[in-house]
Design a protein around this motif. Structure first.
Motif, PDB file in Angstrom:
ATOM      1  N   SER A  87       0.847  -1.201   0.000  1.00 39.08           N
ATOM      2  CA  SER A  87       0.000   0.000   0.000  1.00 39.08           C
ATOM      3  C   SER A  87       0.881   1.249   0.000  1.00 39.08           C
ATOM      4  N   PHE A  88       0.299   2.349  -0.399  1.00 43.43           N
ATOM      5  CA  PHE A  88       0.967   3.651  -0.405  1.00 43.43           C
ATOM      6  C   PHE A  88      -0.014   4.685   0.110  1.00 43.43           C
ATOM      7  N   SER A  89       0.455   5.574   0.997  1.00 38.79           N
ATOM      8  CA  SER A  89      -0.389   6.629   1.526  1.00 38.79           C
ATOM      9  C   SER A  89       0.441   7.895   1.698  1.00 38.79           C
ATOM     10  N   ASP A  90      -0.147   9.044   1.346  1.00 36.19           N
ATOM     11  CA  ASP A  90       0.541  10.313   1.487  1.00 36.19           C
ATOM     12  C   ASP A  90      -0.475  11.377   1.886  1.00 36.19           C
ATOM     13  N   THR A  91      -0.038  12.312   2.730  1.00 37.94           N
ATOM     14  CA  THR A  91      -0.874  13.455   3.105  1.00 37.94           C
ATOM     15  C   THR A  91      -0.484  14.635   2.232  1.00 37.94           C
ATOM     16  N   LEU A 149       4.005   1.368  -5.923  1.00 36.03           N
ATOM     17  CA  LEU A 149       3.118   0.336  -5.382  1.00 36.03           C
ATOM     18  C   LEU A 149       3.645  -1.026  -5.834  1.00 36.03           C
ATOM     19  N   GLY A 150       4.186  -1.801  -4.863  1.00 28.11           N
ATOM     20  CA  GLY A 150       4.755  -3.107  -5.210  1.00 28.11           C
ATOM     21  C   GLY A 150       5.897  -2.997  -6.193  1.00 28.11           C
ATOM     22  N   GLY A 151       6.681  -1.925  -6.102  1.00 22.95           N
ATOM     23  CA  GLY A 151       7.812  -1.729  -7.004  1.00 22.95           C
ATOM     24  C   GLY A 151       7.446  -1.085  -8.321  1.00 22.95           C
TER      25      GLY A 151
END
Length: 225
Positions: A162-166, A202-204
């Motif tokens: 997963s990837f998350s950014d504010t 995401l997953g490389g």
């Protein structure tokens, strides 16, 4: 002068006074009546002061996304239920009202697309805004525009990663507010929010996504005296 002449003069003087009083009475009565039934000045609502409230509504998001070195383009379009709280302060100068408002909102809903056979999900779980408000008050109704700073999360996930950014962006909108009594108001509001571009992996697999949303919501406000 005889007694009879004096009596006659007194009688004529008295009759004249009575006729003059009778002639003046109707006009005086009309003046009194007009004063009694003059309509009262309209009551004008005071929008100034500190307030807080809660809101709920719907949000339609868009993640325009490119995956991989040879980009694969896709669009995620989650539809969400949103709810939150807000607080602010108004100032009033005649019919013109202006102020500052802060809100925090949480959202449900996501959208999943297949990218090279892999399910990828996009979602925006929360957003917050700090906005100026300026509008025109017509007694118990306030018509306003609003805009300012927006902050929110941008999240993409796939099985096992997963990837998350504010992100910080901007928002603009408009609304109408109506006073139910001296303390309680109801509002309806629209906001467009843009959190800009996000670059991640995401997953490389690298990706770039651009996020924006449309939010329609209703709120109940308590105004402190």
């Amino acid at each position: 002068m005889s007694i009879r002449a004096n009596a006659r003069a007194l009688f004529l003087a008295g009759g004249t006074a009575i006729l003059m009083a009778a002639a003046a009475a109707p006009g005086h009565a009309q003046t009194v009546d007009r004063n009694m039934f003059t309509p009262a000045a309209p009551v004008v609502y005071d929008w100034s002061g500190v307030y807080a409230g809660v809101s709920a509504g719907a949000s339609w998001d868009t993640f325009d996304t490119l995956f991989g070195v040879a980009p694969v383009s896709t669009s995620f379009d989650p539809s969400n239920f949103t709810a939150g709280a807000y607080a602010g302060m108004n100032f009033q100068n005649g019919p013109f009202v202006y102020g500052l408002e802060l809100d925090v909102n949480f959202k449900t809903g996501d959208d999943t697309q297949l990218i090279a056979g892999v399910p990828v999900t996009a979602q925006n779980d929360w957003f917050s805004t700090l906005r100026g408000r300026a509008g025109y008050a017509y007694d118990r109704y306030l018509f306003y525009g609003t805009g300012g700073l927006a902050v929110g999360d941008v999240e993409l996930s796939a099985p096992g990663t997963s990837f998350s950014d504010t992100k910080v962006g901007w928002t603009i909108g408009a609304g109408i507010e109506a006073a139910i009594n001296d303390r309680i108001t109801l509002r309806g509001e629209y906001l467009y929010t843009d959190l800009g571009k996000v670059d991640g992996s995401l997953g490389g697999s690298p990706f770039t996504t651009e996020f924006d949303s449309h939010t329609v919501r209703a709120g109940v406000t308590y105004k402190f005296q």
